[in-house]
Design a protein around this motif. Sequence first.
Motif, PDB file in Angstrom:
ATOM      1  N   LEU A 116       0.838  -1.190   0.000  1.00 33.77           N
ATOM      2  CA  LEU A 116       0.000   0.000   0.000  1.00 33.77           C
ATOM      3  C   LEU A 116       0.868   1.234   0.000  1.00 33.77           C
ATOM      4  O   LEU A 116       2.034   1.194   0.388  1.00 33.77           O
ATOM      5  CB  LEU A 116      -0.951   0.005   1.202  1.00 33.77           C
ATOM      6  N   GLU A 117       0.273   2.313  -0.432  1.00 37.29           N
ATOM      7  CA  GLU A 117       0.933   3.618  -0.422  1.00 37.29           C
ATOM      8  C   GLU A 117       0.053   4.563   0.374  1.00 37.29           C
ATOM      9  O   GLU A 117      -1.162   4.568   0.228  1.00 37.29           O
ATOM     10  CB  GLU A 117       1.116   4.133  -1.854  1.00 37.29           C
ATOM     11  N   THR A 118       0.675   5.316   1.260  1.00 37.70           N
ATOM     12  CA  THR A 118      -0.005   6.357   2.014  1.00 37.70           C
ATOM     13  C   THR A 118       0.980   7.517   2.109  1.00 37.70           C
ATOM     14  O   THR A 118       1.942   7.573   1.356  1.00 37.70           O
ATOM     15  CB  THR A 118      -0.489   5.841   3.387  1.00 37.70           C
ATOM     16  N   GLY A 119       0.730   8.438   3.001  1.00 38.95           N
ATOM     17  CA  GLY A 119       1.641   9.571   3.082  1.00 38.95           C
ATOM     18  C   GLY A 119       1.724  10.154   4.475  1.00 38.95           C
ATOM     19  O   GLY A 119       0.879   9.890   5.333  1.00 38.95           O
ATOM     20  N   THR A 120       2.737  10.958   4.682  1.00 39.29           N
ATOM     21  CA  THR A 120       2.952  11.563   5.990  1.00 39.29           C
ATOM     22  C   THR A 120       1.794  12.447   6.454  1.00 39.29           C
ATOM     23  O   THR A 120       1.618  12.595   7.666  1.00 39.29           O
ATOM     24  CB  THR A 120       4.280  12.349   6.022  1.00 39.29           C
ATOM     25  N   PRO A 121       0.959  13.024   5.552  1.00 40.52           N
ATOM     26  CA  PRO A 121      -0.193  13.764   6.043  1.00 40.52           C
ATOM     27  C   PRO A 121      -1.274  12.880   6.680  1.00 40.52           C
ATOM     28  O   PRO A 121      -2.254  13.397   7.202  1.00 40.52           O
ATOM     29  CB  PRO A 121      -0.740  14.458   4.791  1.00 40.52           C
ATOM     30  N   LEU A 122      -1.094  11.551   6.633  1.00 38.63           N
ATOM     31  CA  LEU A 122      -2.062  10.613   7.222  1.00 38.63           C
ATOM     32  C   LEU A 122      -1.374   9.760   8.301  1.00 38.63           C
ATOM     33  O   LEU A 122      -1.250   8.547   8.165  1.00 38.63           O
ATOM     34  CB  LEU A 122      -2.661   9.718   6.132  1.00 38.63           C
TER      35      LEU A 122
END
Length: 156
Positions: A116-122
């Motif tokens: 999966l890919e997510t990001g530092t804003p989450l």
Amino acid sequence: MKIIAVPYGHPDAVRLTDQVQAQYIARYGYDDMTPLHPTRFDPPRGLYLIAYEAGVPVASGGWRAQDANGEGHADGDAEVKRMYVVPAARGRGLARRILAELERSARQAGRVRTVLETGTPLPEAIALYTSSGYLPTAKFGPYRDYPESRCFAKLL
């Protein structure tokens, strides 16, 4: 509360997708540009789940099969997408339950790892995935060159 499989184009799935896109805009300043054709979530090469509470959709998530490609995936990947819990239902373990069912389904379909890919804003998403056994992995997908992007994987 019950979790059921629905097509990605189901009206409740569309509503929850619109809500998660609004969250992306609020957190990142743009929506998710990942191309997602609804049939990519059709079994046996994918699955899309919605959690309902008293008949109201409150959480969602899906996986789609990925194999080695120019975006950094490997043969046997199941890419987790569109994990979302409506604000009023957060903190009750719904995302964790959906994620576990997605992993079970992907394993049953012969996939060997979830990615999966997510990001530092989450940060809450990162906390869910790391506490569920996901480890950082090489970046993949359309956001692999974005500095805030974080990719994770878990062997099934």
